[in-house]
Design a protein around this motif. Structure first.
Motif, short mmCIF file in Angstrom:
data_model
loop_
_atom_site.label_atom_id
_atom_site.label_comp_id
_atom_site.label_asym_id
_atom_site.label_seq_id
_atom_site.Cartn_x
_atom_site.Cartn_y
_atom_site.Cartn_z
N SER A 272 0.99 -1.21 0.11
CA SER A 272 0.09 0.12 0.05
C SER A 272 0.66 1.12 0.01
O SER A 272 2.05 1.15 0.40
N GLU A 273 0.18 2.36 -0.51
CA GLU A 273 1.03 3.69 -0.43
C GLU A 273 1.40 4.22 1.02
O GLU A 273 2.27 4.63 1.22
N GLU A 274 0.55 3.86 1.86
CA GLU A 274 0.76 4.24 3.54
C GLU A 274 2.11 3.35 3.91
O GLU A 274 2.86 3.89 4.39
N SER A 275 2.17 2.18 3.47
CA SER A 275 3.27 1.38 3.87
C SER A 275 4.48 1.94 3.48
O SER A 275 5.57 1.88 3.95
N ARG B 55 5.15 4.97 2.23
CA ARG B 55 5.49 5.95 3.15
C ARG B 55 6.20 5.72 4.41
O ARG B 55 7.16 6.29 4.73
N GLY C 250 2.66 1.86 8.66
CA GLY C 250 1.77 2.72 8.23
C GLY C 250 0.59 2.73 9.07
O GLY C 250 0.05 1.80 9.60
N ARG D 13 -2.64 2.67 8.12
CA ARG D 13 -3.31 1.62 7.46
C ARG D 13 -2.81 0.97 6.35
O ARG D 13 -1.77 1.50 5.76
N SER E 118 -1.20 -2.05 12.79
CA SER E 118 -0.68 -0.65 13.65
C SER E 118 -1.30 -0.82 14.85
O SER E 118 -0.45 -0.41 15.82
N ARG F 190 1.81 8.38 9.31
CA ARG F 190 0.43 9.09 8.91
C ARG F 190 0.90 10.26 7.99
O ARG F 190 1.19 11.08 8.51
N GLU F 191 0.36 10.43 6.90
CA GLU F 191 0.40 11.55 6.04
C GLU F 191 1.95 12.13 6.09
O GLU F 191 2.13 13.27 6.11
#
Length: 293
Positions: free
Chosen positions: A13-16, A18, A110, A112, A126, A141-142
């Motif tokens: 995922s993109e969150e992971s 980041r 991340g 999520r 998480s 996050r972000e």
């Protein structure tokens, strides 16, 4: 230079991804290796039939390999000279990712993962890692890469902050950042009596006294750490408000917000409402540091 790695969990995922970027920068600061782990989600019945990593890869095709490959590439973009290794874990993702933090400098995840809905807040992996990991856990996050030169340490009980302050001061020293020690306290509204009444004035006097006492206690708590890290600028903030809301607001303007977690990793869920509130509403990275046993 440390022999303990920074570990980051990925799922494609993109969150992971980041989280990988944040973890790579952190490993580079510490002179540590980066270990990227992935525990693909599978129906429980499949774990018995395909327990080995090769079996996982066979069932899921190229998904795990692609997730790890993307993570390696993302880490290389932010820290080209970093030593990186990977591991495909077998088992329930929350348990396996959390367990991978054993002996690590810290574990990064991340907020999520894959398949998460934007309306849902903290992901299950998480949340479990923040509650149970034996090492500090950073929930990203972000992540924007913006540098604020400030690390925030949320202080609740002055007798249970050694691990929190040790982590926060070290982060501030490595980043050349200011350390903001924040104590937020929440009290009931003014009593009956109306504006200008004697009861209201007495209540305001009580608020001022509580705030002054809290500032004095906070300064005393931080004093020894100021002496240990004389090059780290320190600010002490006493804020009247709900701790979760106050600390979540700091995440929008700090490089990292650090809060403690009571109990050891083997004492069951030790993360409270404040930690959950901060993690659910954070705008940037939050570190959850388990208390020293």
């Amino acid at each position: 230079m440390t022999t303990r790695p920074v570990v980051v969990g990925v799922d494609g995922s993109e969150e992971s991804l980041r989280a990988v970027e944040w973890a790579a920068r952190e490993a580079d600061r510490h002179g540590a290796a980066l270990r990227i782990v992935s525990a693909p989600a599978m129906p429980p019945r499949m774990w018995a039939s395909s327990p080995a990593p090769a079996g996982v890869a066979k069932v899921l095709g190229d998904v795990p390999r692609r997730a790890l490959g993307e993570a390696i590439a993302r880490a290389g973009e932010v820290a080209p000279d970093l030593l990186v290794d990977t591991d495909l874990l077998t088992g329930p993702p929350a348990l396996m990712v959390t367990g991978s933090g054993c002996g690590a400098l810290l574990l990064v995840v991340g907020a999520r993962g894959a398949g998460g809905f934007a309306a849902m807040l903290l992901g299950s992996v998480s949340r479990y890692a923040a509650m149970h990991a034996s090492c500090p856990v950073v929930v990203v996050r972000e992540e924007t890469g913006a540098v604020h030169r400030e690390v925030v340490a949320g202080i609740r009980d002055p007798y249970e902050v050694n691990a929190t302050l040790a982590f926060a001061f070290e982060e501030a020293a490595l980043r050349g950042a200011t350390l903001a020690a924040v104590h937020a306290w929440h009290w009931s509204p003014a009593p009956f009596g109306g504006p200008g009444g004697r009861e209201t004035k007495a209540h305001q006097a009580d608020l001022a006294k509580v705030s002054a006492d809290a500032l004095r206690n906070l300064a005393e708590t931080v004093r020894a750490w100021r002496e240990k890290y004389p090059d780290v600028p320190v600010r002490e903030d006493i804020v009247h408000g709900h701790p979760a809301r106050v600390l979540a607001s700091y995440t929008a303007r700090a490089d990292l917000v650090v809060i403690g977690r009571r109990g050891g990793h083997d004492s069951g869920p030790a993360i409270g409402a404040v930690q959950h509130g901060v993690l659910n509403h954070a705008h940037g990275p939050v570190a959850i540091v388990p208390a020293r046993s």
